[in-house]
Design a protein around this motif. Structure first.
Motif, short mmCIF file in Angstrom:
data_model
loop_
_atom_site.label_atom_id
_atom_site.label_comp_id
_atom_site.label_asym_id
_atom_site.label_seq_id
_atom_site.Cartn_x
_atom_site.Cartn_y
_atom_site.Cartn_z
N THR A 1 1.95 6.27 -0.26
CA THR A 1 1.63 7.45 -1.06
C THR A 1 2.42 7.39 -2.35
N ALA A 2 1.76 7.59 -3.46
CA ALA A 2 2.41 7.49 -4.76
C ALA A 2 1.98 8.63 -5.66
N GLN A 3 2.76 8.88 -6.69
CA GLN A 3 2.40 9.85 -7.70
C GLN A 3 1.68 9.13 -8.84
N GLY A 35 0.66 7.47 -12.02
CA GLY A 35 1.47 6.80 -13.03
C GLY A 35 2.46 5.80 -12.46
N GLU A 36 2.70 5.86 -11.17
CA GLU A 36 3.67 4.95 -10.57
C GLU A 36 3.12 3.53 -10.49
N PHE A 37 4.06 2.59 -10.45
CA PHE A 37 3.75 1.17 -10.27
C PHE A 37 3.73 0.91 -8.76
N ILE A 38 2.65 0.27 -8.31
CA ILE A 38 2.45 0.08 -6.87
C ILE A 38 2.41 -1.39 -6.53
N THR A 39 3.01 -1.74 -5.42
CA THR A 39 2.96 -3.12 -4.93
C THR A 39 2.56 -3.11 -3.45
N ILE A 40 1.58 -3.93 -3.14
CA ILE A 40 1.16 -4.14 -1.76
C ILE A 40 1.35 -5.62 -1.46
N ASN A 41 1.94 -5.90 -0.30
CA ASN A 41 2.28 -7.28 0.04
C ASN A 41 1.42 -7.83 1.16
N CYS A 42 1.24 -9.14 1.12
CA CYS A 42 0.45 -9.82 2.13
C CYS A 42 1.13 -11.14 2.47
N SER A 43 1.38 -11.36 3.75
CA SER A 43 1.93 -12.62 4.22
C SER A 43 0.97 -13.23 5.22
N TYR A 44 0.84 -14.55 5.18
CA TYR A 44 -0.09 -15.20 6.08
C TYR A 44 0.58 -16.42 6.70
N ILE A 65 -0.52 -2.53 -8.90
CA ILE A 65 -1.32 -1.60 -9.69
C ILE A 65 -0.38 -0.91 -10.66
N THR A 66 -0.64 -1.07 -11.94
CA THR A 66 0.19 -0.41 -12.94
C THR A 66 -0.45 0.92 -13.32
N ALA A 67 0.38 1.89 -13.68
CA ALA A 67 -0.09 3.22 -14.09
C ALA A 67 -1.14 3.75 -13.12
N SER A 68 -0.75 3.87 -11.86
CA SER A 68 -1.71 4.25 -10.81
C SER A 68 -2.37 5.60 -11.11
N HIS A 69 -3.58 5.72 -10.57
CA HIS A 69 -4.41 6.90 -10.82
C HIS A 69 -5.02 7.34 -9.48
N PRO A 70 -5.29 8.63 -9.33
CA PRO A 70 -5.90 9.08 -8.05
C PRO A 70 -7.16 8.30 -7.66
N ARG A 71 -7.92 7.80 -8.61
CA ARG A 71 -9.13 7.06 -8.25
C ARG A 71 -8.81 5.69 -7.64
N ASP A 72 -7.52 5.30 -7.71
CA ASP A 72 -7.12 4.05 -7.05
C ASP A 72 -6.96 4.25 -5.54
N SER A 73 -7.01 5.49 -5.09
CA SER A 73 -6.84 5.78 -3.67
C SER A 73 -7.95 5.09 -2.87
N ALA A 74 -7.53 4.23 -1.96
CA ALA A 74 -8.47 3.43 -1.19
C ALA A 74 -7.66 2.61 -0.18
N VAL A 75 -8.38 1.85 0.63
CA VAL A 75 -7.72 0.86 1.49
C VAL A 75 -7.80 -0.48 0.80
N TYR A 76 -6.68 -1.15 0.71
CA TYR A 76 -6.63 -2.47 0.08
C TYR A 76 -6.42 -3.51 1.18
N VAL A 130 -2.95 8.09 -4.05
CA VAL A 130 -2.28 8.41 -5.31
C VAL A 130 -2.53 9.88 -5.61
N ASN A 131 -1.47 10.65 -5.64
CA ASN A 131 -1.58 12.09 -5.90
C ASN A 131 -1.47 12.40 -7.38
N PRO A 132 -2.23 13.37 -7.84
CA PRO A 132 -2.16 13.72 -9.27
C PRO A 132 -0.86 14.42 -9.61
#
Lengths: 112, 113
Positions: free
Chosen positions: A12-14, A16-25, A74-85, A110-112
């Motif tokens: 969960t982010a506000q 405008g925040e910078f978001i990182t999602i990690n994946c290891s295989y 994701i830079t400058a996150s926006h509520p429309r980025d809310s999804a499953v990645y 991503v909360n407004p």
């Protein structure tokens, strides 16, 4: 242990925040995919990469083949980025073509 | 360019009934995939076609699931008879060639009661 692991599971982010999602295989791959899934089930392919870094708008994907790790930013996150990645890896061509193994996904809100 | 089309978008059936899903891939895409995505999990490949031939169906529960792509274009996925645990989103994807980016359809959400 899953062949593809993502972290975090939930994020969960506000706005405008910078978001990182990690994946290891843990398997050998020919390519790694980042997918976005909105409520309702539709999946959109964001990136396919086998080395280095790709950028599309506010999205950046990187991969380190030696460490078997990828990140989606994701830079400058926006509520429309809310999804499953979802991170998915493709096996080698000589074995199973482009069969993808999927991670469990990261639910981003991503909360407004 | 039109995307991958799937129908129906939603289906509710009772257990032991039969159901069929349809997928029309992007024109010219030789490879077609069917995935099952159970709530809270990542998609799982059920079957992969190259033109009208099956490349990989190792995870398809063949006692109840079947799929065909007779003319190498459209595909249908059938479940007969359905079980409660078949409730999921069924995703169809296509790609121009193996190893290329897969384009996904909107999915069919199945609920088995």
């Amino acid at each position: 242990k899953n062949e593809v692991e993502q972290s975090p599971q939930n994020l969960t982010a506000q706005e405008g925040e910078f978001i990182t999602i990690n994946c290891s295989y843990s398997v050998g791959i020919s390519a790694l995919h980042w997918l976005q899934q909105h409520p309702g089930g539709g999946i959109v392919s964001l990136f396919m990469l086998s080395s280095g870094k790709k950028k599309h708008g506010r999205l950046i994907a990187t991969i380190n083949i030696q460490e078997k790790h990828s990140s989606l930013h994701i830079t400058a996150s926006h509520p429309r980025d809310s999804a499953v990645y979802i991170c998915a890896v493709g096996a080698g061509w000589e074995t199973s073509g482009s069969r993808l193994t999927f991670g469990e996904g990261t639910q981003l809100t991503v909360n407004p | 360019e039109a995307g991958v089309a799937q129908s129906p978008r939603y289906k509710i059936i009772e257990k032991r009934q039969s159901v069929a899903f349809w997928c029309n891939p992007i024109s010219g895409h030789a490879t077609l995939y069917w995935y099952q995505q159970i709530l809270g999990q990542g998609p799982k490949l059920l079957i992969q076609f190259q033109n009208n031939g099956v490349v990989d169906d190792s995870q398809l529960p063949k006692d109840r699931f079947s799929a065909e792509r007779l003319k190498g274009v459209d595909s249908t996925l059938k479940i007969q008879p359905a079980k409660l645990e078949d409730s999921a989103v069924y995703l169809c994807a296509s790609t121009q060639d193996r190893g290329k980016t897969q384009y996904f359809g909107p999915g069919t959400r199945l609920l088995v009661l």
